[in-house]
Design an enzyme around this catalytic site. Structure first.
Site, mmCIF file in Angstrom:
data_model
loop_
_atom_site.group_PDB
_atom_site.id
_atom_site.type_symbol
_atom_site.label_atom_id
_atom_site.label_comp_id
_atom_site.label_asym_id
_atom_site.label_seq_id
_atom_site.Cartn_x
_atom_site.Cartn_y
_atom_site.Cartn_z
ATOM 1 N N ASP A 78 -7.832 10.701 -24.383
ATOM 2 C CA ASP A 78 -6.564 11.400 -24.659
ATOM 3 C C ASP A 78 -5.854 11.740 -23.352
ATOM 4 O O ASP A 78 -6.442 11.687 -22.279
ATOM 5 C CB ASP A 78 -6.806 12.680 -25.473
ATOM 6 C CG ASP A 78 -7.718 13.673 -24.758
ATOM 7 O OD1 ASP A 78 -8.642 13.231 -24.044
ATOM 8 O OD2 ASP A 78 -7.497 14.895 -24.893
ATOM 9 N N GLU A 140 -10.321 15.854 -25.054
ATOM 10 C CA GLU A 140 -10.801 16.549 -23.847
ATOM 11 C C GLU A 140 -9.780 17.563 -23.373
ATOM 12 O O GLU A 140 -10.130 18.623 -22.865
ATOM 13 C CB GLU A 140 -11.079 15.528 -22.730
ATOM 14 C CG GLU A 140 -11.751 16.124 -21.493
ATOM 15 C CD GLU A 140 -10.795 16.597 -20.405
ATOM 16 O OE1 GLU A 140 -11.258 17.234 -19.453
ATOM 17 O OE2 GLU A 140 -9.574 16.339 -20.498
#
Ligand SMILES: [Zn+2]
Length: 379
Positions: A78, A140
């Protein structure tokens, strides 16, 4: 079969948006980028599994080779949102300019997977003795859900792990954790001419602040780690707001503070200390002081400086290891095995407009990954 080129993979990763954010208007799933990654990894001979950690949020786990142990190369799939209007390049395209790759996630850190694929493409696997694993996590940048989910359900136990966050190819052996809380004091407003008409939230907050500053001093006195530039935990009072006018008794006051614990201080232990610090003032003002986390807490992380993995990677990178002040998924993945954070690009460019990865990292990164795979998975 024609294997995808380094630039094809890099560009495919960057052009497939996978933003995660606690703001639902920004938050996206990462399925598309994980599917692309899965295809390329299969092309270069990996077995691939996609695990849905939450709705629309996937981890990818890939494996090449058999046996116990081996090396895990990990990263998050991400990115953070981007500042619209502040980019001079298209965030969701790989643009080459100034000897750099520009784009959201070039450094932090989707680009890392392009480097892994390029490194493994060139390896002669005939003498492999231990497996190479690749992990791409989700979320994350928000809750670290992917890393937590993987660690809790890990189907294997590698010998070592490298997380390819942008460290300018310096092995990072430790970082502090991060805990941020809001303290909300609810008093009772009233006319300032008669203090007996209300309960002043700012006055109660004054007692809260005193207790937190005492805790701050205690943390400095009791904890010390010479491996960090700031060798003790920090506690910062970062935001306060209360009341509305001089002639009203303040009815509500809110404080935001953060703590950066050293590795070795557990989140539970820290939480007990924080609760303990406010116990007295909470007993004095029952039901008026509420503490809530501002985000999911991240513990500190450390791979012992004396561990052979640190020396091995220092030698491979030709540079001493360091500790840093930003958080990664290492506190979770290091529960499985000794872990270092090491990757191309600079943390200075992470979460910035015009994020880029300088070309000077390309050859050294592929070289380091290839050598690490040989060192830890080959005879
Ligand atoms: Zn990152």
């Amino acid at each position: 079969m024609q294997l995808p080129s380094f630039k094809e993979v890099y560009s495919g990763l960057i052009s497939t948006s996978s933003i995660s954010s606690s703001d639902p208007s920004w938050d996206e799933g990462n399925q598309l980028v994980i599917e692309k990654l899965a295809t390329w990894l299969k092309d270069v001979g990996f077995e691939v599994e996609m695990v849905e950690a939450a709705a629309g949020k996937f981890n990818l786990i890939a494996k090449k080779g058999q046996g116990e142990g081996g090396l895990l190369l990990a990263g998050h799939s991400d990115t953070v949102p981007f500042d619209e209007g502040r980019w001079n390049f298209e965030p969701h395209a790989l643009t080459e300019a100034n000897n750099r790759f520009y784009g959201l996630g070039t450094a932090d850190m989707k680009g890392f997977f392009a480097f892994i694929i390029e490194a493994v493409k060139k390896i002669d696997w005939s003498k492999q003795t231990k497996p190479v694993y690749i992990l791409a996590t989700c979320d994350e940048e928000t809750s670290m859900l992917g890393a937590k989910h993987f660690t809790d359900n890990a189907p294997f136990k590698p010998d070592y792990c490298i997380i390819g966050e942008p460290t300018s190819l310096v092995p990072i052996r430790g970082h502090k954790g991060h805990v941020a809380n809001a303290v909300r004091v609810t008093g009772k407003s009233g006319h300032s001419s008669d203090p007996a008409l209300g309960v002043n939230a700012i006055e109660i907050m004054h007692e809260v602040l005193f207790a937190l500053m005492q805790l701050r001093d205690r943390l400095i006195k009791e904890y010390h780690h010479p491996g960090f530039a700031i060798p003790s935990p920090t506690l910062n009072l970062g935001h306060i707001h209360g009341g509305d006018s001089a002639n009203r008794i303040c009815g509500c006051c809110e404080l935001h503070y953060d703590v950066r614990p050293l590795p070795g201080i557990s989140l539970d232990g820290l939480d007990n200390m924080l609760r303990g610090a406010l116990k007295e003032v909470q007993a004095k003002w029952p039901n008026r002081i509420e503490v809530t986390p501002l985000h999911d807490a991240v513990p500190g992380f450390e791979c012992e400086h004396s561990h052979p993995f640190v020396a091995g990677m220092e030698q491979l990178c030709q540079t001493p290891s360091q500790t840093v002040n930003y958080c990664t998924e290492a506190p979770f993945l290091s529960q499985l095995c000794p872990t270092l954070v090491l990757g191309p690009g600079s943390i200075e460019q992470a979460h910035q407009p015009d994020e880029f990865l300088a070309f000077e990292f390309i050859d050294p990164t592929i070289n380091i990954l290839s050598k690490a795979i040989h060192q830890y998975c080959f005879d």
